[in-house]
Every structure is written in C-alpha cells, then in structure tokens.
Design an enzyme around this catalytic site. Structure first.
Site, PDB file in Angstrom:
ATOM      1  N   LYS A 232       0.812  -1.158  -0.123  1.00 31.48           N
ATOM      2  CA  LYS A 232      -0.026  -0.091   0.176  1.00 31.48           C
ATOM      3  C   LYS A 232       0.969   1.249  -0.278  1.00 31.48           C
ATOM      4  O   LYS A 232       0.618   2.089  -0.935  1.00 31.48           O
ATOM      5  CB  LYS A 232      -0.821  -0.036   1.197  1.00 31.48           C
ATOM      6  CG  LYS A 232      -1.522   1.254   1.629  1.00 31.48           C
ATOM      7  CD  LYS A 232      -2.432   1.913   0.381  1.00 31.48           C
ATOM      8  CE  LYS A 232      -2.898   3.430   0.574  1.00 31.48           C
ATOM      9  NZ  LYS A 232      -3.833   3.784  -0.374  1.00 31.48           N
ATOM     10  N   GLY A 283      -0.369  17.171  -2.646  1.00 30.11           N
ATOM     11  CA  GLY A 283      -1.099  17.354  -1.475  1.00 30.11           C
ATOM     12  C   GLY A 283      -2.092  15.833  -1.234  1.00 30.11           C
ATOM     13  O   GLY A 283      -1.673  15.081  -1.835  1.00 30.11           O
ATOM     14  N   CYS A 286      -2.498  11.181   1.435  1.00 31.25           N
ATOM     15  CA  CYS A 286      -1.953   9.918   0.827  1.00 31.25           C
ATOM     16  C   CYS A 286      -0.727   9.932   0.253  1.00 31.25           C
ATOM     17  O   CYS A 286       0.356   9.552   0.886  1.00 31.25           O
ATOM     18  CB  CYS A 286      -2.861   9.301  -0.120  1.00 31.25           C
ATOM     19  SG  CYS A 286      -4.638   9.020   0.368  1.00 31.25           S
ATOM     20  N   TYR A 342      -6.805  19.988  -2.220  1.00 28.52           N
ATOM     21  CA  TYR A 342      -5.570  19.367  -2.953  1.00 28.52           C
ATOM     22  C   TYR A 342      -5.500  18.792  -4.219  1.00 28.52           C
ATOM     23  O   TYR A 342      -4.351  18.953  -4.908  1.00 28.52           O
ATOM     24  CB  TYR A 342      -5.049  18.081  -1.860  1.00 28.52           C
ATOM     25  CG  TYR A 342      -5.716  16.859  -1.981  1.00 28.52           C
ATOM     26  CD1 TYR A 342      -6.719  16.581  -1.626  1.00 28.52           C
ATOM     27  CD2 TYR A 342      -4.791  15.944  -2.919  1.00 28.52           C
ATOM     28  CE1 TYR A 342      -7.089  15.232  -1.713  1.00 28.52           C
ATOM     29  CE2 TYR A 342      -5.472  14.821  -3.174  1.00 28.52           C
ATOM     30  CZ  TYR A 342      -6.733  14.310  -2.581  1.00 28.52           C
ATOM     31  OH  TYR A 342      -7.237  13.251  -2.760  1.00 28.52           O
TER      32      TYR A 342
HETATM   33  N1  SAJ Z   1      -0.637  15.221  -8.857  1.00 28.92           N
HETATM   34  C1  SAJ Z   1       0.249  15.905  -9.481  1.00 28.92           C
HETATM   35  N2  SAJ Z   1       0.668  15.412 -11.011  1.00 28.92           N
HETATM   36  C2  SAJ Z   1       0.081  14.328 -11.327  1.00 28.92           C
HETATM   37  C3  SAJ Z   1      -0.965  13.403 -10.617  1.00 28.92           C
HETATM   38  C4  SAJ Z   1      -1.204  13.992  -9.292  1.00 28.92           C
HETATM   39  O1  SAJ Z   1       0.895  16.906  -9.077  1.00 28.92           O
HETATM   40  O2  SAJ Z   1       0.386  13.917 -12.355  1.00 28.92           O
HETATM   41  C5  SAJ Z   1      -0.948  15.480  -7.568  1.00 28.92           C
HETATM   42  C6  SAJ Z   1      -2.500  15.939  -7.026  1.00 28.92           C
HETATM   43  O3  SAJ Z   1      -2.936  17.316  -7.587  1.00 28.92           O
HETATM   44  C7  SAJ Z   1      -2.853  15.834  -5.735  1.00 28.92           C
HETATM   45  C8  SAJ Z   1      -1.704  14.550  -5.562  1.00 28.92           C
HETATM   46  O4  SAJ Z   1      -0.784  14.543  -6.536  1.00 28.92           O
HETATM   47  O5  SAJ Z   1      -2.286  17.071  -4.956  1.00 28.92           O
HETATM   48  C9  SAJ Z   1      -2.275  13.423  -5.177  1.00 28.92           C
HETATM   49  O6  SAJ Z   1      -3.545  13.227  -6.176  1.00 28.92           O
HETATM   50  P1  SAJ Z   1      -3.472  12.051  -6.885  1.00 28.92           P
HETATM   51  O7  SAJ Z   1      -5.083  11.836  -7.623  1.00 28.92           O
HETATM   52  O8  SAJ Z   1      -2.648  11.302  -7.372  1.00 28.92           O
HETATM   53  O9  SAJ Z   1      -3.890  10.862  -5.643  1.00 28.92           O
HETATM   54  P2  SAJ Z   1      -4.815  10.761  -4.478  1.00 28.92           P
HETATM   55  O10 SAJ Z   1      -3.849  11.032  -3.074  1.00 28.92           O
HETATM   56  O11 SAJ Z   1      -6.007  11.646  -4.591  1.00 28.92           O
HETATM   57  O12 SAJ Z   1      -5.245   9.227  -4.127  1.00 28.92           O
HETATM   58  C10 SAJ Z   1      -4.056   8.325  -4.256  1.00 28.92           C
HETATM   59  C11 SAJ Z   1      -4.426   7.236  -4.829  1.00 28.92           C
HETATM   60  N3  SAJ Z   1      -3.044   6.275  -5.257  1.00 28.92           N
HETATM   61  C12 SAJ Z   1      -2.566   6.103  -6.208  1.00 28.92           C
HETATM   62  O13 SAJ Z   1      -2.954   6.506  -7.423  1.00 28.92           O
HETATM   63  C13 SAJ Z   1      -1.250   5.064  -6.104  1.00 28.92           C
HETATM   64  C14 SAJ Z   1      -5.518   6.549  -4.543  1.00 28.92           C
HETATM   65  O14 SAJ Z   1      -5.520   5.068  -5.346  1.00 28.92           O
HETATM   66  C15 SAJ Z   1      -5.257   5.694  -3.066  1.00 28.92           C
HETATM   67  O15 SAJ Z   1      -6.275   4.974  -2.641  1.00 28.92           O
HETATM   68  C16 SAJ Z   1      -5.189   7.141  -2.336  1.00 28.92           C
HETATM   69  O16 SAJ Z   1      -4.185   7.960  -2.749  1.00 28.92           O
HETATM   70  C17 SAJ Z   1      -4.942   6.836  -0.600  1.00 28.92           C
HETATM   71  O17 SAJ Z   1      -6.314   6.780  -0.023  1.00 28.92           O
HETATM   72  O18 SAJ Z   1      -3.931   6.193  -0.506  1.00 28.92           O
END
Ligand code: SAJ
Length: 449
Positions: A232, A283, A286, A342
């Site tokens: 995870k 942000g 996770c 975020y």
């Molecule tokens: N972000 C970027 N660039 C990108 C993708 C995301 O800057 O190319 C940023 C987003 O704007 C945000 C952060 O990263 O600030 C996280 O966003 P995200 O959409 O990547 O992920 P989370 O935090 O919403 O959800 C993640 C997911 N994990 C993965 O994709 C590996 C989700 O499946 C998990 O269940 C979740 O974390 C969790 O609860 O752990």
C-alpha cells in the site's frame, strides 16, 4: 474462495498451531453484523456499500458532529454518489451510526493516520483498536484498512486486541486490507479495484476475502499483513516519486526556458515512457504522507523516496517565488488563490499545496482572496469569485477544479487592479486571458510573460 483470487497461504510461513482457529463453528459462521470504525472518506463509503449489500452495519465515529449529520440524512464530505448511497443504506435500516462500537461479527478500522514530524501518528488506530477490546468475541474478524507503516498490524494492533484475553489468529481473525480508492471516483473504485489482503494467518485472509467479495468485483490477492502494508505505501510512493520527477523536470524547463508540458507530451509518445504532470506540489492525505512511512521504517535505504518528498514539498515555495516576480513593486499587493483543495473537483484540503502557498504569501504581507467552489477550510475562509478578484494584482490557479476553466477573463479582469494570472496546472486557456489584456504565465515554461 472466488475463482479469480490468488491464494498464497503457504508463503505466510506461520506454524500450523498458530494458524489453526480452535473454534471450528465460529470459523464457519457467516458474517452478518459489521462495525466500521471511522466514517471518513473510506469508512463511510465502505459502511454504505456493506449496508446496501445486506449486512447490518454500525458505523462508528468519535466525532459527534459527523454522527449527527449522517443520522439527519446528510454526509459531511463531498464525493460523487455518496450521499445517495448513504441515504439508501440508512433508509433500509441496515446502516446505523453511533459513537461507540458494538458487538459484531467483524470490525473494520478506517481511521486517519496523520503525519507528525515525518512519522505516522498511530494514536487513532490505537484508540480504535482499544475501543474494540471490550466487545471482541471469539471467532470475530478484525480488519485494518487505514494506511500504516509496515509491521503495524502485527506489532501494534494485534497486541492491543489481545488485551481482550483472546489470541490473534487463534481466537479471532486479523487482517490488513488497505484501501486503494481514488477520491472523486471512490464508489466505482471501491467495487472494481483489485484488493490486497494480508492475513495474520491464512484463515484470517480467507475470512476477510469472503467479506470483501460481497461487493468487490476486482481480483483479491492474499498475503501476510506486513507485505500488504508495504504494498500500500509503495503504491502511493511510486506515484509521489514519479510526480517529483515531473516537478524536477518543470524546474529544469523553467531554467532552460523550455515548455515542460510540450516536453512531457512528446516524451510520452515513447512506448515505455509515461511521465506524470508537474504542478504546485503534492497534497492530500496519501501521497504526501505515506512515503514517509517507508522512510520511517528504513531511513538509510529510502533515499530516493525522501528526496522526492522534499522536491514535491519545495514546489509551493517555487510557485511563490514566481508570484514574487509578478507582483514586484506593487504596494500592498492582493493575490487571488484559485483553489484550496489538494486536487481538482474534491473538497479535501488536507496537506494541500494551496495552504502552503497561502501561508507563504501571508508571511510576505500579501492580502489573499481564496476562491474554491468545492472546499471549505476554517483557518483559511473562502470568498465568492468576484470578491476574490476585486482589487487583485495577480490570480494564481492552484487547484484544477472544472469550474475554473469556465471563468470569464473579461469579467474578472475588469475587477482587478493588475491583470495577471499564473496557471500552475496547465488547466486554463491562457490565450483567452492574454486576449483579455492579462499578463499570463504557465508554470514550467520560464517565459516571463
Ligand atoms: N498530482 C500531480 N501530478 C500528477 C498527479 C497528481 O501533481 O500527475 C497531485 C495531485 O494534484 C494531488 C496529489 O498529487 O495534489 C495526489 O493526487 P492523486 O490523484 O495522485 O492521488 P490521491 O491522493 O487523491 O489518491 C491516491 C491514490 N493512489 C494512487 O493512485 C497510487 C489512490 O488510489 C489511493 O487510494 C489514495 O491515494 C489513498 O487513499 O491512499
């Protein structure tokens, strides 16, 4: 066991005497009553999903406001489709919400594990496990869904539950089944995503699998708890490290005055390259948290992981240095911050890079007008869009909410003192803003206008 499951029980390596549940009747007994501890982004959808699949669910939260809101037919978070599902669950009588756990066949712990000084604060997990002890019975199943540093299930949760006088793996089943759903798409992913279940013994893994199989259509893989915990945190670490690579590339491009968005688009034409998107920082609860759980357990080995976190955490400072250039010489400047959540189209502000940006701007005595159609934050209140733009000297798009793409540069520009905009997400049509008289800048280009 479902036909699409892969069972690795033999690799669990537990002695036969340890893994044998002594009460064969309770081992076979069906799970009917489920108690879910923590009614946040994971616990509430899980409770509603189980309740609408025929289980009698008691949702538990120590926050009386949350209990009251749900009991009055509402929900306290924004997630597409969740309100309808929770209402269906409560109306059916299958979901009741309380402040304390009750006797049940299975308990699911889905409480937060916040970061403190780059280490996991496991206080909520400890309290949740302790609250189960008085109601834990022989044959019960306990599942930890919260994301935790490796070894937590075996070294923290099992000993607490054993204060009941019952032995984990012998008298009750215990497993770690980390949540994997993407906020904004939870109701689909909670059903369709593959799941990893780490049982303290094979019987625990199989028992937990039966529960999840009731609503999960994805594959279910069984392993031991520490492997599941590491899987995870590495999923989110993988994404964080890859975003750090994109963010570092954006800094390189700023310096070289090359367009990072074009570089990424063209590099991704290679069949084995898939660069992620740069932005104002990473942000959420996770990606910005979980990699530290690996660093906490392996500080010497986890070098790249630590550096990636630091690169992503440095982005708000970098963004503010560009704003500094844009508002240089303007007395008492006002900056409009578009988005405090975020990421786009969610209401969650935890660890949002927007908050770091707002703090840095306020420390420079900038007036800040925060606009966010989804999120609310008690410490940093939002205002209506027009108020946010009135007398502003620069707008900065931090969160890629869909609503921001439809903003009118002509209307909003007429309210501003200085027409400037910085897009940190490549989400606006900046040609339109330029046509309306704006000095418009895109993060990751290094061009001065
Ligand atoms: N972000 C970027 N660039 C990108 C993708 C995301 O800057 O190319 C940023 C987003 O704007 C945000 C952060 O990263 O600030 C996280 O966003 P995200 O959409 O990547 O992920 P989370 O935090 O919403 O959800 C993640 C997911 N994990 C993965 O994709 C590996 C989700 O499946 C998990 O269940 C979740 O974390 C969790 O609860 O752990």
């Amino acid at each position: 066991m479902g036909s699409n499951s892969q069972f690795r029980s033999l690799s669990l390596g537990l002695p036969a005497s340890h893994s044998a549940i002594r009460n064969p009747r309770s081992a076979r007994s069906p799970l009917r009553k489920i108690c879910v501890l923590g009614l946040g982004y994971i616990g509430l959808p899980t409770s509603a999903m189980l309740a609408t699949h025929g289980f009698a669910v008691t949702g538990v939260d120590v926050n009386s406001h949350i209990v009251e809101v749900i009991n009055n037919g509402g929900i306290h978070i924004e997630e597409p489709g969740l309100n309808t599902l929770v209402q269906a669950a409560t109306k059916s009588g299958n979901l009741v919400v309380r402040r304390k756990p009750e006797k049940a066949d299975a308990f699911i712990i889905a409480v937060p594990t916040p970061l403190e000084n780059r280490k996991a604060n496991l206080g909520y997990v400890e309290s949740a496990a302790e609250s189960i002890v008085p109601v834990l019975k022989k044959g019960n199943l306990v599942i930890l869904e919260s994301t935790v540093p490796p070894t937590t299930t075996e070294e923290l949760v099992a000993p607490i539950l054993e204060h009941s006088g019952l032995k984990a793996g012998r008298d009750f089943y215990l497993a770690h089944c980390p949540e994997r759903v993407l906020p904004g798409n939870i109701l689909r992913e909670i059903i369709e995503n593959d799941r990893i279940i780490g049982g303290i013994n094979p019987e625990s893994a199989v028992k937990a699998e039966k529960l999840y199989r009731s609503f999960v259509s994805g594959r279910i893989f069984l392993t031991d708890p520490t492997t599941a915990e590491l899987v995870k945190v590495m999923e989110n670490t993988y994404r964080d490290v890859n975003i750090a690579l994109a963010n570092e590339l954006a800094n390189v491009c700023e310096n070289l005055e090359v367009d990072v968005w074009e570089v990424i688009e063209l590099a991704n034409k290679h069949p084995r390259v898939s660069l992620l998107q740069p932005g104002p920082g990473v942000g959420g609860h996770c990606l910005s948290v979980d990699p530290w759980f690996v660093v906490e357990k392996a500080p010497l080995e986890a070098q790249l992981i630590r550096l990636s976190r630091e690169i992503n955490d440095s982005k708000p400072q970098f963004v503010v240095s560009i704003i500094d250039e844009m508002i240089e010489g303007i007395p008492n400047p006002k900056v409009t911050v578009l988005g405090i959540a975020y990421k786009g189209n969610v209401d969650d502000t935890r660890e949002s890079p927007a908050i770091a940006i707002i703090r840095l701007l306020e420390a420079k005595s900038c007036q800040v007008g925060i606009v966010d159609p989804h999120a609310k934050n008690l410490e940093y209140p939002t205002v209506e869009t027009k108020e946010g733009f009135t007398n502003s000297d620069c707008a900065i798009l931090v969160t890629d909410h869909d609503e921001f793409k439809a903003l009118s540069p002509e209307e909003l520009g007429s309210l501003m003192r200085t027409k400037q905009i910085l897009d940190t997400r490549h989400c606006l049509n900046l040609e339109r803003w330029k046509a309306a008289g704006f000095k418009a800048r895109l993060l990751g280009q290094g061009f001065k206008s």
